[in-house]
Each structure stands twice: as C-alpha cells, then as structure tokens.
Scaffold this active site. Structure first.
Site, short mmCIF file in Angstrom:
data_model
loop_
_atom_site.label_atom_id
_atom_site.label_comp_id
_atom_site.label_asym_id
_atom_site.label_seq_id
_atom_site.Cartn_x
_atom_site.Cartn_y
_atom_site.Cartn_z
N THR A 14 0.84 -1.21 0.00
CA THR A 14 0.00 0.00 0.00
C THR A 14 0.87 1.26 0.00
O THR A 14 0.72 2.14 -0.85
CB THR A 14 -0.91 0.01 1.26
OG1 THR A 14 -1.67 -1.20 1.27
CG2 THR A 14 -1.83 1.21 1.28
N ALA A 34 12.78 20.49 -3.24
CA ALA A 34 13.91 19.82 -2.57
C ALA A 34 15.23 20.40 -3.04
O ALA A 34 16.27 20.19 -2.41
CB ALA A 34 13.87 18.32 -2.86
N LYS A 107 5.99 2.03 12.56
CA LYS A 107 5.87 2.45 13.96
C LYS A 107 6.22 1.32 14.93
O LYS A 107 6.73 1.57 16.02
CB LYS A 107 4.48 3.00 14.27
CG LYS A 107 3.32 2.12 13.83
CD LYS A 107 2.83 2.50 12.47
CE LYS A 107 1.97 1.42 11.88
NZ LYS A 107 0.94 1.91 11.00
N VAL A 138 3.49 7.83 12.46
CA VAL A 138 2.46 8.28 13.40
C VAL A 138 1.44 9.15 12.66
O VAL A 138 1.78 10.17 12.08
CB VAL A 138 3.06 9.08 14.57
CG1 VAL A 138 1.96 9.58 15.51
CG2 VAL A 138 4.07 8.23 15.33
N LYS A 211 2.27 4.13 18.28
CA LYS A 211 2.32 5.55 17.89
C LYS A 211 2.37 6.45 19.12
O LYS A 211 3.08 7.46 19.14
CB LYS A 211 1.09 5.88 17.04
CG LYS A 211 1.10 5.15 15.70
CD LYS A 211 -0.27 5.20 15.05
CE LYS A 211 -0.29 4.46 13.72
NZ LYS A 211 -1.64 4.25 13.20
P1 NDP Z 1 1.84 -4.01 2.88
O1 NDP Z 1 1.62 -5.31 3.57
O2 NDP Z 1 0.82 -3.51 1.95
O3 NDP Z 1 3.24 -4.05 2.11
C1 NDP Z 1 4.39 -4.66 2.64
C2 NDP Z 1 5.39 -4.81 1.52
O4 NDP Z 1 6.58 -5.40 2.04
C3 NDP Z 1 4.92 -5.73 0.38
O5 NDP Z 1 5.23 -5.15 -0.85
C4 NDP Z 1 5.72 -7.02 0.59
O6 NDP Z 1 6.02 -7.69 -0.61
C5 NDP Z 1 6.99 -6.45 1.18
N1 NDP Z 1 7.72 -7.45 1.98
C6 NDP Z 1 7.31 -8.12 3.06
N2 NDP Z 1 8.28 -8.94 3.50
C7 NDP Z 1 9.31 -8.77 2.66
C8 NDP Z 1 10.60 -9.34 2.57
N3 NDP Z 1 11.01 -10.25 3.46
N4 NDP Z 1 11.42 -8.94 1.58
C9 NDP Z 1 11.02 -8.02 0.68
N5 NDP Z 1 9.80 -7.43 0.71
C10 NDP Z 1 8.97 -7.81 1.70
O7 NDP Z 1 2.13 -2.95 4.05
P2 NDP Z 1 1.82 -1.40 4.04
O8 NDP Z 1 2.32 -0.80 2.79
O9 NDP Z 1 0.42 -1.17 4.46
O10 NDP Z 1 2.71 -0.93 5.29
C11 NDP Z 1 4.10 -0.78 5.19
C12 NDP Z 1 4.60 -0.11 6.47
O11 NDP Z 1 3.98 1.17 6.58
C13 NDP Z 1 4.26 -0.86 7.74
O12 NDP Z 1 5.29 -0.64 8.68
C14 NDP Z 1 3.00 -0.17 8.21
O13 NDP Z 1 2.81 -0.27 9.60
C15 NDP Z 1 3.30 1.25 7.82
N6 NDP Z 1 2.15 2.12 7.64
C16 NDP Z 1 1.10 1.72 6.87
C17 NDP Z 1 0.05 2.57 6.66
C18 NDP Z 1 -1.12 2.19 5.81
O14 NDP Z 1 -2.08 2.97 5.73
N7 NDP Z 1 -1.11 1.03 5.16
C19 NDP Z 1 0.02 3.91 7.25
C20 NDP Z 1 1.19 4.25 8.03
C21 NDP Z 1 2.20 3.37 8.22
P3 NDP Z 1 4.89 -8.33 -1.57
O15 NDP Z 1 4.04 -7.18 -2.01
O16 NDP Z 1 5.65 -8.93 -2.70
O17 NDP Z 1 4.17 -9.31 -0.71
N1 HSE Z 2 -3.15 0.29 10.48
C1 HSE Z 2 -2.87 1.65 10.72
C2 HSE Z 2 -4.16 2.39 11.03
C3 HSE Z 2 -2.22 2.26 9.51
O1 HSE Z 2 -5.24 1.81 10.81
O2 HSE Z 2 -4.12 3.50 11.54
C4 HSE Z 2 -1.73 3.67 9.75
O3 HSE Z 2 -0.70 3.70 10.67
#
Ligand code: NDP
Ligand code: HSE
Length: 436
Positions: A14, A34, A107, A138, A211
C-alpha cells in the site's frame, strides 16, 4: 541543479506503491522544493510478478532487500515492509551501519527499537551521523512529529492525545452510523488498505500504542517506553455500548493519551476506548481520519487532523521526509541526542480523577443491582446514572450500564475487585473513561 537524492524502496505494498505514484506524479514540484530530484534507483518486494497497479519496469529490481543497504548508488533506504523485528529491522540496522539515511513508516519497529536506531543514526559514518526519519509512522499524512519537533519546540507539553488508529476509528464510526457488525466492518477497513498485515495490531490497540509511545518520547523528551503503555483495544465494544454512549451524549473512540509535564514525575501512557462528548472536536473525527491534540504551555491547545492511513497520505509523509533529507534538514530523530532523553518511570494511574462508564453483563435476578451498587458504595464510588436494559426473561442476561461521578480511578478499580467472583456478573465489566 544538485545531484539527485538516490533512494531504494523496500516494500511495494500500500505505502510503497503510494510513494512511487506520488514521486511520479509530483516529481517536478518535488525537485523544485527539494532543490534536487529524488530518484528511485532500486525497488524490492517479495513477489516480483505481483500486479501492484504501477509500472515497475523502469526501476531496477533487487531480490534480496538486505543488499539495498550496501549498494554504492543508494543514499537513502526507504523501509516500507513492516514488522518490529525480522527483515525490516535487519535492513534498518544495515542501512545505518553503512552510513546511509533511513526513512520508515514502521511504527512497530520505532516503538521497539527507536532508541537503538537513533543511536546508530548518531554514530553512523564514523560519527558524522545519518538521517533517520519516520514521520509516516504516526498518524499517516498528518505532520504531527514535525509539529512536536519544530512547531511546539518552545513549549512544555502537558499532554498529547488523540485518535491514532484509522482502522479502529473507521470501525467505530461505521458501526455508529450503520449499526453494522464489527467483523463485517473490519473486513472493509482491510480492503481499503488501512489495517496492518495482522489486523489484531489495530483492533487490540497495539498499533495506537506504538504511535503513542513515539509521540510521548517526542512530546516529553523521554526515552521510548512502549512496555509502559497500558493498552486496551476495541474488540469488546458492542452495538449496545455505542447506543448507550449516544443516549448519554457521547461517541466511543479509541484514544491514546500521554501526560508527562516536567513537573509531574512519571509518564502516563494509555490507549483505551473512551466516551468522547459530542461537543469535543475528536467526536466529529470519522472514518480512517486521525486527530492529535497537543497541549503546550504557550501554544495552548493545538489540533492536528487528517488522513491517518492509506496509500496517498502515508506516501505524502514518507516523501516529506525525503525532501527534508534532500534539503539537508538535519534535526535529531527525537529532537535531542539519545543520551539527553530522560528515562521516566510510569505515573501511578490510580491518582487520576475522572468519570467512568461501566457496562456489566449480569444474570437478571433479584439483588444484582444491589450487589453492584453496594460494591460502588463500599469503594467510595459515586454513581451519576444507572441504566438497565430491558428484561428478556428471568434468569437471562441483561446489560447494566453505570456512569460514575468524578473520582479517583483507584476507587473504581477497588469496586471492580469487590465484584470479582460474583456469580451474577457474567464477564469482566467493560470500563471506559469519559474524556474530559
Ligand atoms: P503491505 O503489507 O501492503 O506491504 C508490505 C510490503 O513489504 C509488500 O510489498 C511485501 O512484498 C513487502 N515485503 C514483506 N516482506 C518482505 C521481505 N522479506 N522482503 C522483501 N519485501 C517484503 O504494508 P503497508 O504498505 O500497508 O505498510 C508498510 C509499512 O507502513 C508498515 O510498517 C505499516 O505499519 C506502515 N504504515 C502503513 C500505513 C497504511 O495505511 N497502510 C500507514 C502508516 C504506516 P509483496 O508485495 O511482494 O508481498
Ligand atoms: N493500520 C494503521 C491504522 C495504519 O489503521 O491506523 C496507519 O498507521
């Protein structure tokens, strides 16, 4: 034009896909602001063949994400994989050890290892230091860490609190509006990309606690103490609680709250569903929106509100960190060097004063109400209102909802201890403070 800032993206879910999309769409304005382009020189995820809705053909693919840290053509690694330990932490450590910058939205990792990583960032490059930034960790797109680090830097902050988890807020506000079931609404939040890979982190309050621990460290100049955050999630909230809260003039929100003014000694950190009065600004916060209130002794009460989750807002915060690095903005991750952060013990919650909502599931038989009210009397808890839901059949289960007058938390805890073991009280009562 200066040399580009060369970045490697680990994680293309995402948030990762959102970052690529943002850099592609807003590339021109980002370069102007930037002072140099931000160039993606490598990307990595688990499954190269997955359709992510973006064209990855122009970006070099790296199969092993730990190799990103060692690449000579990378200035900054952007970790968007998730998880407090495992591959994300290994990558973060390697990146900083290699003297490169690290931007992360993780986080969980910062809450558990933020002190270690901040120290590693200070020592990186033989003491020259490397940037470590985590604005997206956060409250998604809301620049609340910048707000604390820069905007209210001159203030003694008394408390910081708010709605820190978009998934829970989406679930509670949707249940409120539609009367729909918890599980069905959780599925919807997952489909919208708000939930963590394991949604238990959201609904059990752990994500909000991560957070809050980060916010508290920045607000109070203290070391992160995630273990000291008292955490309760939203899984026990029923439609009946939402209806009772509404009848009383409140909504239910999962609130993270930290208090720790310098004069106060210990640090109080808690995540818990609370009754929020309808006239409070947090009551109007709907869907995946987050909102954070910071109370400074000169700035007064500040409210930061916006999208707390999702691809676009989170990418916005990640790229803002990259722009800071490209510009050479070099603020310590926790405002001051790690050795200047204080280790504050937890404050005693029993001394806190407040009003409390208590919901008991009881067996409907004579004397039950008397038993509950006697426990309140014996513990010195004064009752403001008491409601018993209709009677299905004698001996069946009924809900008794009670709101206390203002008093110490310790008295409510004592009353509940007196009721422990009662064979009329079917399950542990649901306890929610009324937000003042
Ligand atoms: P997703 O689960 O959507 O994406 C995780 C990504 O990491 C995927 O592309 C996955 O690969 C990749 N991945 C997982 N394990 C490995 C590995 N061992 N080697 C290489 N790639 C790997 O997570 P999000 O994008 O939702 O979240 C990412 C981070 O951002 C997390 O820390 C989350 O807490 C944080 N976050 C998320 C928010 C949100 O709204 N979603 C908001 C704020 C923070 P593949 O796609 O191939 O499976
Ligand atoms: N899972 C988290 C939330 C993503 O629902 O707020 C954003 O940190």
């Amino acid at each position: 034009m200066s040399a580009p800032l060369r970045i490697a993206l680990a994680g293309l879910g995402t948030v990762g896909a959102g970052v690529i999309n943002l850099l592609e769409r807003n590339g021109g304005l980002i370069t102007r602001r930037a002072g140099r382009p931000i160039e993606i020189v490598a990307v990595c995820a688990r499954d190269r063949s997955k359709d992510r809705g973006i064209d990855l053909s122009r970006y070099p693919w790296e199969d092993d994400m730990t190799l990103l840290a060692g690449r000579a053509d990378v200035d900054v690694v952007v970790e968007l994989v998730g998880g407090s330990d495992g591959p994300a932490l290994a990558l973060a450590r390697r990146t900083l050890a290699a003297g490169k910058g690290l931007v992360t939205a993780n986080k969980a990792m910062i809450a558990h290892h933020g002190m270690e990583l901040a120290e590693a960032a200070e020592q990186a490059g033989n003491g020259a230091g490397a940037p470590l930034k985590f604005e997206a960790a956060v409250a998604g797109g809301i620049p609340v860490l910048k707000g604390l680090r820069e905007g209210v830097a001159a203030n003694d902050v008394a408390r910081v609190y708010g709605i820190l988890n978009g998934t829970c807020n989406y679930i509670l506000s949707t249940m409120e509006r539609s009367g729909r079931d918890f599980a069905e609404v959780l599925g919807e939040a997952q489909a919208l990309g708000y939930a963590e890979a394991d949604p238990a982190f959201d609904i059990e309050g752990i994500d909000a606690a991560h957070k809050l621990a980060i916010l508290a460290a920045l607000a109070f100049g203290s070391r992160i103490d995630f273990g000291a955050v008292e955490t309760t999630g939203i899984t026990r909230i029923r439609a009946a609680d939402i209806a009772q809260a509404e009848a009383l003039g409140y909504v239910i929100r999962l609130i993270g709250l930290a208090e720790g003014a310098a004069s106060q000694g210990g640090l109080f950190q808690r995540v818990q569903p609370c009754l929020v009065p309808l006239e409070h600004p947090l009551a109007a916060v709907d869907g995946a929106t987050n909102a954070v209130v910071i109370e400074g002794n000169f700035a007064g009460r500040l409210l930061f509100q916006g999208a707390g989750a999702g691809d676009g807002p989170t990418a916005s915060a990640v790229v803002a960190d990259l722009i800071d690095i490209a510009r050479g903005v070099d603020t310590a991750p926790f405002s001051v060097p790690v050795e200047a952060l204080e280790a504050r013990g937890p404050a005693d919650p029993g001394n806190r004063l407040g009003r409390t909502y208590l919901r008991f599931n009881v067996t409907d038989r004579p004397g039950v109400l008397a038993e509950i009210t006697a426990a309140m009397r014996d513990a010195g808890v004064s009752i403001e209102s008491l409601i018993q839901e209709g009677r299905p059949e004698e001996g069946g289960e009924v809900l008794v909802v009670l709101v206390t007058h203002e008093g110490p938390e310790s008295a409510v805890i004592q009353a509940l201890e007196l009721l422990q073991g009662s064979d009329s009280v079917i399950e542990p009562p649901l306890v929610m403070p009324l937000l003042a």
